[in-house]
Enzyme design. Structure first.
Site, short mmCIF file in Angstrom:
data_model
loop_
_atom_site.label_atom_id
_atom_site.label_comp_id
_atom_site.label_asym_id
_atom_site.label_seq_id
_atom_site.Cartn_x
_atom_site.Cartn_y
_atom_site.Cartn_z
N HIS A 71 0.83 -1.21 0.00
CA HIS A 71 0.00 0.00 0.00
C HIS A 71 0.86 1.25 0.00
O HIS A 71 1.90 1.33 0.66
CB HIS A 71 -0.98 0.00 1.17
CG HIS A 71 -0.38 0.10 2.54
ND1 HIS A 71 -0.17 1.31 3.18
CD2 HIS A 71 0.05 -0.85 3.41
CE1 HIS A 71 0.35 1.09 4.38
NE2 HIS A 71 0.50 -0.22 4.54
N ASP A 188 6.23 2.23 6.26
CA ASP A 188 4.99 1.47 6.21
C ASP A 188 4.04 2.25 5.29
O ASP A 188 3.40 3.20 5.74
CB ASP A 188 4.42 1.32 7.62
CG ASP A 188 3.04 0.71 7.68
OD1 ASP A 188 2.62 0.10 6.70
OD2 ASP A 188 2.36 0.89 8.72
N GLU A 222 -5.28 1.17 2.73
CA GLU A 222 -4.92 0.13 3.70
C GLU A 222 -4.93 0.66 5.12
O GLU A 222 -5.37 -0.04 6.04
CB GLU A 222 -3.55 -0.46 3.35
CG GLU A 222 -3.22 -1.75 4.09
CD GLU A 222 -2.62 -1.55 5.48
OE1 GLU A 222 -2.54 -2.53 6.24
OE2 GLU A 222 -2.25 -0.40 5.80
N GLU A 223 -4.43 1.86 5.33
CA GLU A 223 -4.31 2.39 6.69
C GLU A 223 -5.66 2.60 7.38
O GLU A 223 -5.72 2.75 8.59
CB GLU A 223 -3.52 3.69 6.69
CG GLU A 223 -2.03 3.54 6.37
CD GLU A 223 -1.24 2.81 7.45
OE1 GLU A 223 -1.83 2.43 8.48
OE2 GLU A 223 -0.04 2.62 7.26
N ASP A 242 4.09 -6.04 3.48
CA ASP A 242 3.91 -4.95 4.43
C ASP A 242 4.98 -5.05 5.51
O ASP A 242 5.61 -6.10 5.66
CB ASP A 242 2.51 -5.00 5.04
CG ASP A 242 1.96 -3.63 5.42
OD1 ASP A 242 2.79 -2.72 5.68
OD2 ASP A 242 0.74 -3.48 5.46
N HIS A 322 4.54 3.43 12.71
CA HIS A 322 3.58 4.52 12.90
C HIS A 322 4.17 5.69 13.69
O HIS A 322 3.44 6.51 14.25
CB HIS A 322 2.29 4.04 13.55
CG HIS A 322 1.39 3.31 12.58
ND1 HIS A 322 0.07 3.05 12.84
CD2 HIS A 322 1.63 2.79 11.35
CE1 HIS A 322 -0.47 2.39 11.82
NE2 HIS A 322 0.47 2.23 10.90
#
Length: 345
Positions: A71, A188, A222-223, A242, A322
């Site tokens: 993603h 990510d 995706e998030e 991922d 994150h």
């Protein structure tokens, strides 16, 4: 098959991706970059109705199709409202700690295509002024954006064309160190996207074909949980590419390819996971096998969406996910190598 990824190509593309803002739902610009890269490799590029990218690499046998998904959407925020003091209240896009964005630079993207810069702060930003500045709870309602324009009222901000619903992207600040570490926001999952393009570039440059048709799905939601909930028909297997998580009770390191046996949505396909482990062992690729209790992937979204597929999950190990993330270039290169070996049959 043991391919030799074009390391310069992968890192150059990764830097471009990291420097292109793309919070979930605001990915039009980065999809143009993806389309340009696919075209340069001579590969067909299409988009689904959600704006995700589909790139097909023809195999020796088209009777089966394997999907490789990564993603390109990232964490971000949106303007919730304009305050009377001329700052911006925010609402988050994706799941991150408010502490991880405090004091960070950002950009505000207006509907009229104007872009303004700012800084994300708490509403108690100075220890010289607020006695509770250190202990003040970092939560969404206590965060705001200080805009780098001459504004002091709500009316001043509205005159700039900033309004509720405008997207906010975080400054990624990518750095590749002499020791090979890549540190940046949004590894990510842009590190995985770069790895997938490394696989494509290798196939085009070296002239090898996968055993079966490979469909790359570059998803853009995706998030927020539904990136690959719908995938093209005729897919038999899907590998979500991922980031691998790093921390307590986990084996993964930043130099490893992480192979996830189970995440919060349940176990991944036993045979596919076993094949990835065997290939990593055969190719002497540093890898780990882990369980991720606070994690979901595009493959799990596809399964929840009712797609009749087998699925697996792998990717480069990423520290401090994150937040201000870091991986090592070897993990990215080896992710491309392991995937190439898998699709080669």
């Amino acid at each position: 098959m043991n391919i030799q990824p074009n390391e310069t190509y992968i890192l150059d593309l990764l830097t471009k991706l990291l420097n292109t803002p793309s919070p979930s739902g605001f990915t039009q610009r980065i999809m143009k970059l993806i389309a340009t890269e696919a075209s340069a490799l001579g590969l067909p590029f299409t988009q689904n109705e959600k704006g995700g990218a589909l790139i097909t690499l023809k195999g020796k046998d088209s009777s089966r199709r394997i999907a490789l998904s990564a993603h390109v959407d990232t964490l971000g925020a949106m303007v919730r409202s304009v305050t009377e003091r001329g700052t911006l209240a925010i609402t988050s896009i994706g799941g991150f700690m408010m502490q991880s964005i405090e004091n960070e630079y950002c950009m505000i993207h207006t509907r009229s295509s104007k872009v303004y810069t700012g800084t994300i702060l708490t509403t108690r930003p100075s220890v010289h002024v607020y006695s509770d500045a250190r202990d003040f709870t970092r939560e969404e309602s206590h965060m705001e954006i200080r805009i780098d324009e001459l504004v002091s009222t709500k009316e001043d901000v509205l005159k700039l064309g900033i309004m509720a619903g405008d997207y906010i992207s975080f400054d990624a600040r990518p750095v590749i160190t002499p020791s090979g570490y890549v540190k940046s926001r949004h590894l990510d999952d842009k590190a995985s996207v770069a790895a997938l393009f490394g696989l494509l570039e290798s196939s085009c440059r070296e002239g090898w074909q996968p055993a079966h048709d490979v469909v790359l799905l570059i998803s853009n939601y995706e998030e927020v949980g539904h990136g690959a909930s719908s995938i093209p028909g005729g897919i038999h297997e899907m590998i979500a590419v991922d980031m691998g998580a790093i921390g307590d009770d986990l084996n993964c390191k930043e130099t490893d390819v992480s192979i996830c046996a189970k995440d919060s949505t349940g176990p991944y396909d036993y045979d596919m996971t076993g094949k990835l482990i065997q290939l990593a062992q055969r190719l002497n690729i540093p890898h780990s096998i882990d369980i991720y209790p606070h994690y979901g992937s595009d493959a799990s979204a596809a399964l929840r969406g009712g797609n009749n597929i087998r699925a697996a999950l792998l990717g480069p190990g990423v520290h401090a996910s994150h937040a201000m993330e870091r991986t090592h270039k070897q993990a990215i290169f080896n992710t491309a190598k392991l995937l190439a070996a898998y699709v080669a049959g």
